[in-house]
Design a protein around this motif. Structure first.
Motif, PDB file in Angstrom:
ATOM      1  N   GLN A 147     -40.628  -0.731  51.936  1.00  0.00           N
ATOM      2  CA  GLN A 147     -39.919  -1.773  51.205  1.00  0.00           C
ATOM      3  C   GLN A 147     -38.457  -1.432  50.940  1.00  0.00           C
ATOM      4  OE1 GLN A 147     -42.185  -4.042  48.135  1.00  0.00           O
ATOM      5  NE2 GLN A 147     -43.602  -2.326  48.252  1.00  0.00           N
ATOM      6  N   ALA A 148     -37.913  -0.497  51.706  1.00  0.00           N
ATOM      7  CA  ALA A 148     -36.512  -0.122  51.500  1.00  0.00           C
ATOM      8  C   ALA A 148     -35.552  -0.939  52.365  1.00  0.00           C
ATOM      9  CB  ALA A 148     -36.319   1.367  51.792  1.00  0.00           C
ATOM     10  N   GLY A 149     -36.092  -1.677  53.321  1.00  0.00           N
ATOM     11  CA  GLY A 149     -35.239  -2.508  54.175  1.00  0.00           C
ATOM     12  C   GLY A 149     -34.418  -1.730  55.164  1.00  0.00           C
ATOM     13  N   THR A 150     -34.889  -0.516  55.558  1.00  0.00           N
ATOM     14  CA  THR A 150     -34.069   0.389  56.350  1.00  0.00           C
ATOM     15  C   THR A 150     -34.265   0.275  57.855  1.00  0.00           C
ATOM     16  OG1 THR A 150     -35.760   2.018  55.725  1.00  0.00           O
ATOM     17  CG2 THR A 150     -33.665   2.135  54.594  1.00  0.00           C
ATOM     18  N   GLY A 151     -35.271  -0.447  58.310  1.00  0.00           N
ATOM     19  CA  GLY A 151     -35.381  -0.755  59.729  1.00  0.00           C
ATOM     20  C   GLY A 151     -35.736   0.391  60.654  1.00  0.00           C
ATOM     21  N   GLY A 152     -35.292   0.266  61.916  1.00  0.00           N
ATOM     22  CA  GLY A 152     -35.732   1.161  62.978  1.00  0.00           C
ATOM     23  C   GLY A 152     -34.907   2.420  63.134  1.00  0.00           C
ATOM     24  N   ILE A 153     -35.148   3.101  64.273  1.00  0.00           N
ATOM     25  CA  ILE A 153     -34.533   4.406  64.513  1.00  0.00           C
ATOM     26  C   ILE A 153     -33.795   4.456  65.847  1.00  0.00           C
ATOM     27  CG2 ILE A 153     -36.555   5.404  65.664  1.00  0.00           C
ATOM     28  CD1 ILE A 153     -34.339   7.229  63.104  1.00  0.00           C
ATOM     29  N   ASN A 154     -34.017   3.491  66.720  1.00  0.00           N
ATOM     30  CA  ASN A 154     -33.478   3.578  68.081  1.00  0.00           C
ATOM     31  C   ASN A 154     -31.960   3.578  68.138  1.00  0.00           C
ATOM     32  OD1 ASN A 154     -35.971   3.799  69.328  1.00  0.00           O
ATOM     33  ND2 ASN A 154     -36.215   1.583  69.572  1.00  0.00           N
ATOM     34  N   ASP A 155     -31.326   2.871  67.190  1.00  0.00           N
ATOM     35  CA  ASP A 155     -29.857   2.857  67.219  1.00  0.00           C
ATOM     36  C   ASP A 155     -29.286   4.233  66.876  1.00  0.00           C
ATOM     37  OD1 ASP A 155     -30.849   2.524  64.676  1.00  0.00           O
ATOM     38  OD2 ASP A 155     -29.390   0.988  64.075  1.00  0.00           O
ATOM     39  N   HIS A 187     -37.303  -6.702  48.699  1.00  0.00           N
ATOM     40  CA  HIS A 187     -37.334  -8.139  48.984  1.00  0.00           C
ATOM     41  C   HIS A 187     -38.655  -8.508  49.629  1.00  0.00           C
ATOM     42  CE1 HIS A 187     -36.508 -11.803  51.368  1.00  0.00           C
ATOM     43  NE2 HIS A 187     -35.708 -12.117  50.361  1.00  0.00           N
ATOM     44  N   SER A 188     -39.068  -7.722  50.598  1.00  0.00           N
ATOM     45  CA  SER A 188     -40.367  -7.865  51.254  1.00  0.00           C
ATOM     46  C   SER A 188     -40.575  -6.624  52.107  1.00  0.00           C
ATOM     47  CB  SER A 188     -40.428  -9.136  52.116  1.00  0.00           C
ATOM     48  OG  SER A 188     -39.401  -9.128  53.097  1.00  0.00           O
ATOM     49  N   VAL A 189     -41.731  -6.515  52.707  1.00  0.00           N
ATOM     50  CA  VAL A 189     -42.000  -5.338  53.538  1.00  0.00           C
ATOM     51  C   VAL A 189     -41.432  -5.532  54.934  1.00  0.00           C
ATOM     52  CG1 VAL A 189     -44.044  -4.564  52.316  1.00  0.00           C
ATOM     53  CG2 VAL A 189     -44.283  -6.253  54.125  1.00  0.00           C
ATOM     54  N   ILE A 190     -40.934  -4.447  55.498  1.00  0.00           N
ATOM     55  CA  ILE A 190     -40.499  -4.444  56.895  1.00  0.00           C
ATOM     56  C   ILE A 190     -40.760  -3.055  57.451  1.00  0.00           C
ATOM     57  CG2 ILE A 190     -38.115  -3.943  56.200  1.00  0.00           C
ATOM     58  CD1 ILE A 190     -37.234  -5.373  58.785  1.00  0.00           C
ATOM     59  N   TYR A 191     -41.438  -3.011  58.586  1.00  0.00           N
ATOM     60  CA  TYR A 191     -41.823  -1.734  59.175  1.00  0.00           C
ATOM     61  C   TYR A 191     -40.577  -0.913  59.481  1.00  0.00           C
ATOM     62  CZ  TYR A 191     -45.068   1.347  61.571  1.00  0.00           C
ATOM     63  OH  TYR A 191     -45.855   2.419  61.923  1.00  0.00           O
ATOM     64  N   SER A 192     -40.601   0.364  59.106  1.00  0.00           N
ATOM     65  CA  SER A 192     -39.361   1.137  59.166  1.00  0.00           C
ATOM     66  C   SER A 192     -39.582   2.556  59.675  1.00  0.00           C
ATOM     67  CB  SER A 192     -38.698   1.182  57.785  1.00  0.00           C
ATOM     68  OG  SER A 192     -37.493   1.910  57.838  1.00  0.00           O
ATOM     69  N   ASP A 193     -39.411   2.754  60.982  1.00  0.00           N
ATOM     70  CA  ASP A 193     -39.408   4.108  61.528  1.00  0.00           C
ATOM     71  C   ASP A 193     -38.230   4.906  60.983  1.00  0.00           C
ATOM     72  OD1 ASP A 193     -41.692   4.185  63.255  1.00  0.00           O
ATOM     73  OD2 ASP A 193     -40.657   2.812  64.590  1.00  0.00           O
ATOM     74  N   GLY A 194     -37.099   4.229  60.810  1.00  0.00           N
ATOM     75  CA  GLY A 194     -35.930   4.906  60.266  1.00  0.00           C
ATOM     76  C   GLY A 194     -36.169   5.391  58.847  1.00  0.00           C
ATOM     77  N   GLY A 195     -36.807   4.555  58.044  1.00  0.00           N
ATOM     78  CA  GLY A 195     -37.102   4.948  56.672  1.00  0.00           C
ATOM     79  C   GLY A 195     -37.989   6.176  56.606  1.00  0.00           C
ATOM     80  N   PHE A 196     -38.950   6.265  57.526  1.00  0.00           N
ATOM     81  CA  PHE A 196     -39.834   7.426  57.510  1.00  0.00           C
ATOM     82  C   PHE A 196     -39.165   8.673  58.084  1.00  0.00           C
ATOM     83  CE2 PHE A 196     -43.178   4.955  55.866  1.00  0.00           C
ATOM     84  CZ  PHE A 196     -44.104   5.865  55.380  1.00  0.00           C
ATOM     85  N   GLY A 242     -40.826   5.906  46.720  1.00  0.00           N
ATOM     86  CA  GLY A 242     -41.917   4.949  46.844  1.00  0.00           C
ATOM     87  C   GLY A 242     -41.548   3.747  47.684  1.00  0.00           C
ATOM     88  N   ALA A 243     -40.290   3.301  47.598  1.00  0.00           N
ATOM     89  CA  ALA A 243     -39.858   2.165  48.413  1.00  0.00           C
ATOM     90  C   ALA A 243     -39.933   2.508  49.893  1.00  0.00           C
ATOM     91  CB  ALA A 243     -38.431   1.761  48.037  1.00  0.00           C
ATOM     92  N   LEU A 244     -39.500   3.715  50.262  1.00  0.00           N
ATOM     93  CA  LEU A 244     -39.600   4.138  51.660  1.00  0.00           C
ATOM     94  C   LEU A 244     -41.062   4.271  52.089  1.00  0.00           C
ATOM     95  CD1 LEU A 244     -36.801   6.833  52.102  1.00  0.00           C
ATOM     96  CD2 LEU A 244     -36.878   4.558  53.112  1.00  0.00           C
ATOM     97  N   ALA A 245     -41.877   4.884  51.235  1.00  0.00           N
ATOM     98  CA  ALA A 245     -43.280   5.114  51.583  1.00  0.00           C
ATOM     99  C   ALA A 245     -44.035   3.807  51.781  1.00  0.00           C
ATOM    100  CB  ALA A 245     -43.966   5.951  50.512  1.00  0.00           C
ATOM    101  N   ALA A 246     -43.640   2.767  51.036  1.00  0.00           N
ATOM    102  CA  ALA A 246     -44.320   1.479  51.108  1.00  0.00           C
ATOM    103  C   ALA A 246     -43.591   0.484  52.005  1.00  0.00           C
ATOM    104  CB  ALA A 246     -44.467   0.898  49.708  1.00  0.00           C
TER     105      ALA A 246
END
Length: 530
Positions: A132-140, A177-186, A126-130
């Motif tokens: 809220q996991a704090g996992t950030g992007g995918i480009n790296d 902590h808060s929401v952050i858009y996360s291509d990496g999380g998805f 659920g944290a990843l779906a919303a």
């Protein structure tokens, strides 16, 4: 609803409003190709469509025209389908599971420093779906596994993705902590989906969504074959300021985050499947379509992975008082392709916008706003018109005329006004003239959202009587743009059923019109007299 004068006015107005966006420079008339589809759960069909093809985009249309079946790219709207597929596979309960239940490989990081690594044991599906996991992007990740001298030869494997996010991915923020858009999380969420199904993401989409919904033009791979009806911007890539196009860039390991090709016909099927609870139960849909976090603004919330705009719509046509109506959207972008997917459960409408061009990235926002402001307002006004014509009126107990109720639509007030309510000739409103009636979502047909939009057949719908916390209604709070104070002291939600079913009314509708009203507490049934 589609026959309402307000919807008709919206259909007439929108082309001129698009022209104003061209004239203002918010949209590039020569560059863009886009198509708009607005649909209704009341009709299960399109109620408005519009398309535009700029001179620079004409050669990108392989069929020579842009229509409901033209395939484009939808970018991160893919994320919505990833979550949809996960829920279809495992239900909402999976949101509470730790990611490591499905991807135990992520447990093995040796670092104990919270600044150096993501602690995956603390992160749920659920944290990843919303977001809220704090996992950030995918480009790296791509940079780490791409040879700069031969980028075309790169092969991205799921085991590499998991190893990278376990050992090398720095956390961006702490979980929840808060929401952050996360291509990496998805991308990680796609691996969860694959583990749930035992197949890759592409195959799982096909099995859980595309085939059941008849979305025959939707895929995670570039459409191939003859007689294609697509927007292929590789034909103009060499003349584009972008220098390259997203068409044909398909990587399975990130298929869950931004890969899908689709058209407005298929997106309409998907939207209606949600509003009509075709694949998921009504309660599951309602649970899914709820906010899971706030943002830095009062009017933007985040779901899983809904991007929710809290709109202030007039409580009656032309009123300067408003109520909140949530628009559930997902935006997407693949370089020169962008998309908007939007659903408004309150009004039972949805819309999708597919855009291509050098300026596609910026064009999606004014188009999202324009279509939403035009048709949501029109649908809200159409609903008020319908209530005035088919719900409001006077109802009398044939056996005991002293039992009677009058409902009306009042300007500047939400809901139905309980204009009068007599039991055995006595006023039953406890000396208050401000009671309102609101539907509860409970009905005799089904638990599906779609039952709320039905206009044919017979159904019973439960309503509850609510008294505003303040009488008369105070000016809007400052946070709502009014002249009131900091707090909005409205406590109506606390009062429902506080004294048992004294506030329960049940409406019987025949072909969309209320014929009688029951007051179960006193075993009273009142029939329409006007």
């Amino acid at each position: 609803m589609s026959n309402s004068k307000f919807i008709g006015n919206a259909k007439t107005a929108l082309p001129d409003l698009v022209d104003k966006l061209f004239e203002s420079g918010d949209l590039d008339r020569k560059d863009l190709a886009f198509t708009i589809d607005v649909y209704s759960a009341a009709t299960n069909d399109t109620i408005f469509s519009y398309s535009h093809v700029g001179e620079k985009s004409k050669e990108t249309l392989t069929s020579g025209e842009l229509n409901d079946n033209t395939i484009s790219r939808i970018g991160s709207v893919t994320k919505l389908f990833t979550v949809y597929s996960i829920i279809a596979q495992a239900g909402m309960g999976v949101f509470s599971d730790p990611i490591t239940k499905y991807l135990p490989e992520l447990k093995k990081n040796s670092s104990s420093n919270p600044l150096d690594s993501v602690r995956w044991e603390d992160i749920t599906v659920g944290a990843l779906a919303a977001q809220q996991a704090g996992t950030g992007g995918i480009n790296d990740f791509f940079s780490a596994y791409t040879d700069p001298d031969d980028p075309e030869a790169a092969v991205y494997k799921s085991e590499d993705l998991l190893a990278f996010f376990r050992d090398k991915r720095l956390p961006v923020i702490a979980p929840y902590h808060s929401v952050i858009y996360s291509d990496g999380g998805f991308a990680i969420l796609g691996q969860v989906l694959a583990r749930l199904s035992g197949k890759n993401v592409t195959e799982t989409f096909e099995e859980t969504l595309w085939k059941p919904l008849g979305m025959n033009s939707t895929s995670t791979q570039m459409p191939k074959g003859s007689n294609l009806n697509v927007i292929d911007r590789t034909t103009v890539a060499n003349r584009s300021s972008l220098k390259h196009t997203a068409w044909g860039t398909d990587i399975e390991v990130v298929a869950s985050t931004g890969s899908i090709y689709s058209n407005t016909a298929d997106l309409r099927k998907a939207g209606l499947s949600i509003l009509n609870s075709e694949l998921l139960s009504g309660p599951t849909i309602s649970e899914w379509m709820k906010p899971r976090s706030g943002t830095g603004t009062l009017v933007e919330l985040v779901g899983a992975p809904w991007e929710i705009s809290r709109l202030e719509v007039p409580v009656t046509p032309g009123s300067n008082r408003t109520r909140v109506s949530d628009l559930y959207t997902k935006a997407g972008g693949n370089i020169d392709y962008t998309a908007i997917f939007a659903l408004s459960p309150d009004q039972g409408i949805g819309y999708s916008i597919l855009i291509a061009g050098e300026t596609a990235s910026s064009a999606r926002w004014p188009l999202r706003n324009l279509v939403g402001e035009t048709f949501i307002s029109a649908a809200e006004n159409a609903a008020a018109e319908n209530v005035d014509q088919n719900v409001a009126g006077t109802f009398v107990d044939e056996g005991k005329p002293g039992n009677r109720i009058t409902l009306s639509v009042e300007r500047d007030h939400p809901g139905l006004s309980l204009k009068s309510f007599l039991l055995e000739g006595e006023d039953a409103r406890n000396n208050s003239t401000h009671y309102r009636l609101y539907p509860t979502g409970l009905n005799s047909l089904s638990r599906s959202l779609s039952a709320l939009y039905r206009t044919e057949g017979t159904m019973r719908i439960a309503h509850r009587m609510v008294k505003p916390g303040i009488e008369p209604v105070e000016p809007r709070a400052a946070v709502e743009g009014g002249n009131g104070g900091l707090f909005d002291d409205s406590f109506m939600w606390m009062n429902l059923d506080s004294n048992g079913p004294v506030d329960l009314f049940v409406f019987t509708l025949v072909d969309g019109k209320v014929t009688d009203i029951e007051y179960p507490l006193k075993d009273v049934t009142m029939k329409r007299v006007k």
